[in-house]
Enzyme design. Sequence first.
Site, PDB file in Angstrom:
ATOM      1  N   ASP A 128     -57.914  44.960 -35.432  1.00 30.36           N
ATOM      2  CA  ASP A 128     -57.115  45.145 -36.644  1.00 30.36           C
ATOM      3  C   ASP A 128     -55.876  45.946 -36.253  1.00 30.36           C
ATOM      4  O   ASP A 128     -55.996  47.057 -35.725  1.00 30.36           O
ATOM      5  CB  ASP A 128     -57.963  45.901 -37.686  1.00 30.36           C
ATOM      6  CG  ASP A 128     -57.352  45.863 -39.081  1.00 30.36           C
ATOM      7  OD1 ASP A 128     -56.121  45.704 -39.191  1.00 30.36           O
ATOM      8  OD2 ASP A 128     -58.102  46.020 -40.056  1.00 30.36           O
ATOM      9  N   ASP A 187     -49.905  44.283 -41.704  1.00 30.86           N
ATOM     10  CA  ASP A 187     -51.287  44.589 -41.322  1.00 30.86           C
ATOM     11  C   ASP A 187     -51.992  43.262 -41.060  1.00 30.86           C
ATOM     12  O   ASP A 187     -51.907  42.352 -41.890  1.00 30.86           O
ATOM     13  CB  ASP A 187     -51.915  45.335 -42.525  1.00 30.86           C
ATOM     14  CG  ASP A 187     -53.324  45.845 -42.296  1.00 30.86           C
ATOM     15  OD1 ASP A 187     -53.909  45.590 -41.236  1.00 30.86           O
ATOM     16  OD2 ASP A 187     -53.844  46.503 -43.224  1.00 30.86           O
ATOM     17  N   HIS A 201     -55.914  45.234 -49.739  1.00 29.60           N
ATOM     18  CA  HIS A 201     -55.185  46.337 -50.372  1.00 29.60           C
ATOM     19  C   HIS A 201     -53.699  46.046 -50.434  1.00 29.60           C
ATOM     20  O   HIS A 201     -53.194  45.189 -49.711  1.00 29.60           O
ATOM     21  CB  HIS A 201     -55.408  47.607 -49.543  1.00 29.60           C
ATOM     22  CG  HIS A 201     -55.185  47.377 -48.082  1.00 29.60           C
ATOM     23  ND1 HIS A 201     -53.970  47.558 -47.491  1.00 29.60           N
ATOM     24  CD2 HIS A 201     -55.997  46.920 -47.099  1.00 29.60           C
ATOM     25  CE1 HIS A 201     -54.055  47.249 -46.198  1.00 29.60           C
ATOM     26  NE2 HIS A 201     -55.272  46.845 -45.929  1.00 29.60           N
ATOM     27  N   HIS A 228     -52.961  51.973 -47.351  1.00 29.31           N
ATOM     28  CA  HIS A 228     -53.932  51.452 -48.321  1.00 29.31           C
ATOM     29  C   HIS A 228     -53.504  51.833 -49.726  1.00 29.31           C
ATOM     30  O   HIS A 228     -53.886  52.868 -50.250  1.00 29.31           O
ATOM     31  CB  HIS A 228     -55.344  51.980 -48.040  1.00 29.31           C
ATOM     32  CG  HIS A 228     -56.118  51.081 -47.134  1.00 29.31           C
ATOM     33  ND1 HIS A 228     -57.322  50.527 -47.490  1.00 29.31           N
ATOM     34  CD2 HIS A 228     -55.836  50.605 -45.905  1.00 29.31           C
ATOM     35  CE1 HIS A 228     -57.751  49.752 -46.496  1.00 29.31           C
ATOM     36  NE2 HIS A 228     -56.866  49.790 -45.514  1.00 29.31           N
ATOM     37  N   GLU A 260     -58.174  40.843 -46.597  1.00 30.87           N
ATOM     38  CA  GLU A 260     -58.997  40.949 -45.393  1.00 30.87           C
ATOM     39  C   GLU A 260     -60.479  40.744 -45.663  1.00 30.87           C
ATOM     40  O   GLU A 260     -61.226  41.707 -45.807  1.00 30.87           O
ATOM     41  CB  GLU A 260     -58.743  42.255 -44.633  1.00 30.87           C
ATOM     42  CG  GLU A 260     -58.811  43.534 -45.417  1.00 30.87           C
ATOM     43  CD  GLU A 260     -58.540  44.749 -44.505  1.00 30.87           C
ATOM     44  OE1 GLU A 260     -58.960  44.750 -43.337  1.00 30.87           O
ATOM     45  OE2 GLU A 260     -57.890  45.685 -44.978  1.00 30.87           O
ATOM     46  N   GLU A 280     -57.519  38.915 -41.293  1.00 29.91           N
ATOM     47  CA  GLU A 280     -56.616  39.561 -42.258  1.00 29.91           C
ATOM     48  C   GLU A 280     -55.176  39.108 -42.069  1.00 29.91           C
ATOM     49  O   GLU A 280     -54.714  38.961 -40.938  1.00 29.91           O
ATOM     50  CB  GLU A 280     -56.664  41.086 -42.071  1.00 29.91           C
ATOM     51  CG  GLU A 280     -55.681  41.861 -42.964  1.00 29.91           C
ATOM     52  CD  GLU A 280     -55.768  43.372 -42.787  1.00 29.91           C
ATOM     53  OE1 GLU A 280     -56.213  43.821 -41.717  1.00 29.91           O
ATOM     54  OE2 GLU A 280     -55.401  44.092 -43.723  1.00 29.91           O
TER      55      GLU A 280
HETATM   56 CO    CO Z   1     -55.848  46.186 -43.863  1.00 28.97          CO
END
Ligand code: CO
Length: 290
Positions: A85, A96, A155, A163, A188, A276
Site C-alpha cells: 500500500d 493512495d 476513505h 484518512h 480499498e 486500492e
Molecule cells: Co488508503
Amino acid sequence: MDEDALEKTLKAGEVLKEVAKSLEEKVTVGGKLIEVAEFVENKILELGAKPAFPCNISVNSDAAHFTPAKNDERRFKKGDLVKIDIGAHIDGYIADMAISIDLGDHSELIEASKEAVFNAIDAVRAGVDTAKLGKIIEETIRSHGFRPIVNLTGHGLLPYIAHAPPSIYNYATQRGVELKEGMVIAIEPFATDGVGRVAERNECEIYSLINPKSVRIKLLRDIISEISEKYKTLPFAKRWLTRAPEIFIAKLVREKVLREYPVLSEVSGGFVSQWEHTVIVEREGARLVT
Ligand code: CO
C-alpha cells in the site's frame, strides 16, 4: 477542486503508477521487506513527490499498517500473499493505491478484491451514496466465495489528511454518505478466507502527529519539531526519524501528542488480499488518479 489541487493530485497519482510498475519484480521469494519499503519511498522522492505515509507491506493475515523497522530481517517466503500500500503527495495533495502480489496460490482471493475495486469505481459519480459502493464491493467479493473485511474502509483524501471522510465501507451498510463532485476518494476492498475482521496486534512502526503541544524535555521537543516540519499530520515511520528512542515515542503516545497505528491482522488468521485506487468524483463518473 481548483486547477492547482487537481494538477498536484494527478501528478501524485502518476508517481504511484510509475512506482507500482516495478513492484512485481521487487517482491520476490527471499527478498527483504525493508528493501522493498525503501525502494518505494526513495522512488517516490526521485519522481518528484513525497511519501504520504510509510510503504505498508502486509503479508498473509496482516491487512494494514505494517512497515518494516530499519533493522528488520524479515523476508518474503514462498506461499506469501503480499499487499503493498503506497501513498504519495505533492504539497499535501495525496494519491493512495495498493496492490496484492501472489507468491503462492492466492489468485482467486486477489481477483476478488481487484474486481471489487473496479466494480465500485464503475458506479462512482456525484450523487451516489457510499452505501451503494459497499454493496457492490461485498457482492463482488462474496461472488468469489470470500468475505470482505468489515472494519477496514476506503476513505476521502484531503490536503495533508490521509484518512478523511467519507468512510467507504467494504460491505452493504444501512446508509452512507452522498459523494460530491470534486471529492478525492480512495476505494480499498479487502477480501479474506477468514471471518472478515481485523484487530490490532502488538507491533507498531507507524505514527502520526495529532497534538504538537509544547513539552519540557528538549529531545521530545526536537522529535516533535522534526515530525511537524517534515510530515505535518501525515503518518510516518519510526525509522524515518533521526533520533527517536522507544521510551520517548511511548511517552509521546501516552501524552496524546502522537497517534500510533498498530498492525491490523485478520482475527481468525485468514489470508487477506487488498486492491486500492484513488479517484476524483465527477458529475458523470470517476476520474482515475492511480
Ligand atoms: Co488508503
